[in-house]
Design a protein around this motif. Structure first.
Motif, mmCIF file in Angstrom:
data_model
loop_
_atom_site.group_PDB
_atom_site.id
_atom_site.type_symbol
_atom_site.label_atom_id
_atom_site.label_comp_id
_atom_site.label_asym_id
_atom_site.label_seq_id
_atom_site.Cartn_x
_atom_site.Cartn_y
_atom_site.Cartn_z
ATOM 1 N N ASP A 61 0.834 -1.206 0.000
ATOM 2 C CA ASP A 61 0.000 0.000 0.000
ATOM 3 C C ASP A 61 0.868 1.256 0.000
ATOM 4 O O ASP A 61 0.581 2.220 -0.721
ATOM 5 C CB ASP A 61 -0.935 0.014 1.209
ATOM 6 N N ALA A 62 1.929 1.257 0.815
ATOM 7 C CA ALA A 62 2.825 2.411 0.886
ATOM 8 C C ALA A 62 3.524 2.626 -0.450
ATOM 9 O O ALA A 62 3.658 3.761 -0.913
ATOM 10 C CB ALA A 62 3.838 2.226 2.006
ATOM 11 N N GLN A 81 1.331 4.240 -2.986
ATOM 12 C CA GLN A 81 1.034 5.651 -2.737
ATOM 13 C C GLN A 81 2.182 6.569 -3.139
ATOM 14 O O GLN A 81 1.983 7.764 -3.296
ATOM 15 C CB GLN A 81 0.694 5.866 -1.256
ATOM 16 N N GLN A 82 3.384 6.013 -3.315
ATOM 17 C CA GLN A 82 4.539 6.838 -3.673
ATOM 18 C C GLN A 82 4.439 7.269 -5.127
ATOM 19 O O GLN A 82 4.102 6.473 -6.002
ATOM 20 C CB GLN A 82 5.843 6.068 -3.456
ATOM 21 N N GLN A 83 4.751 8.528 -5.368
ATOM 22 C CA GLN A 83 4.732 9.069 -6.715
ATOM 23 C C GLN A 83 5.788 8.363 -7.566
ATOM 24 O O GLN A 83 6.923 8.197 -7.139
ATOM 25 C CB GLN A 83 5.030 10.578 -6.659
ATOM 26 N N ARG A 95 4.428 3.152 -8.934
ATOM 27 C CA ARG A 95 3.167 2.451 -9.026
ATOM 28 C C ARG A 95 3.274 1.095 -9.725
ATOM 29 O O ARG A 95 2.302 0.393 -9.851
ATOM 30 C CB ARG A 95 2.128 3.313 -9.712
ATOM 31 N N GLN A 124 -2.150 5.981 -12.461
ATOM 32 C CA GLN A 124 -2.220 7.181 -11.628
ATOM 33 C C GLN A 124 -3.553 7.858 -11.908
ATOM 34 O O GLN A 124 -3.940 8.041 -13.060
ATOM 35 C CB GLN A 124 -1.066 8.098 -11.955
#
Length: 144
Positions: free
Chosen positions: A102-103, A106-108, A111, A141
């Motif tokens: 999940d982390a 969430q990082q730009q 993905r 995204q």
């Protein structure tokens, strides 16, 4: 562990000591001794009556098997304790892997990642996983 439609699963304490002893192929007094030694810890009713689950019966059969192989009751207790700890740690590892996934999601720019026996590995867009058998997951995204 999957719950049944009527709310029972393998941890539901439904068997009396007599029924559990019969299912496990042991004498009721043996079950009482295993309870005193902490090898099996059945649930208790409001009247302090023992109630065994299918998981407890499986554990009783495991105790019986280890005992028949010559393992002492103290040795069996330690084996069961380590087995329980191992099970709990596996659950915790799955929880942490999920939280990490999940982390990462969430990082730009992170993905795309591969999930395999070695864990979760972020990948550059367009890259392939280095190990065969890895599963590649991609989440587009979201645009505003």
């Amino acid at each position: 562990m999957r719950a049944q439609p009527w709310g029972l699963d393998e941890t539901s304490p439904i068997f009396s000591i007599a029924a559990a002893a019969e299912l496990a192929g042991l004498h009721a007094q043996t079950l009482r001794q295993y309870d005193r030694l902490g090898l099996v810890e059945p649930a208790r009713t409001a009247g302090n009556t023992r109630r065994y689950s299918m998981r407890d019966i499986g554990r009783l059969k495991q105790v019986q098997l280890l005992s028949s192989e010559g393992v002492s009751l103290e040795g069996i207790r330690r084996i069961l304790e380590m087995s329980d700890e191992n099970r709990e740690l596996r659950v915790r590892v799955r929880e942490l892997e999920s939280a990490l996934a999940d982390a990462v999601m969430q990082q730009q720019g992170r993905r795309v990642f591969a999930a395999g026996s070695a864990g979760i590995t972020p990948l550059r867009a367009g890259a392939r996983p280095s190990k065969p058998g890895s599963i590649v997951l991609w989440r587009p995204q979201l645009r505003d």
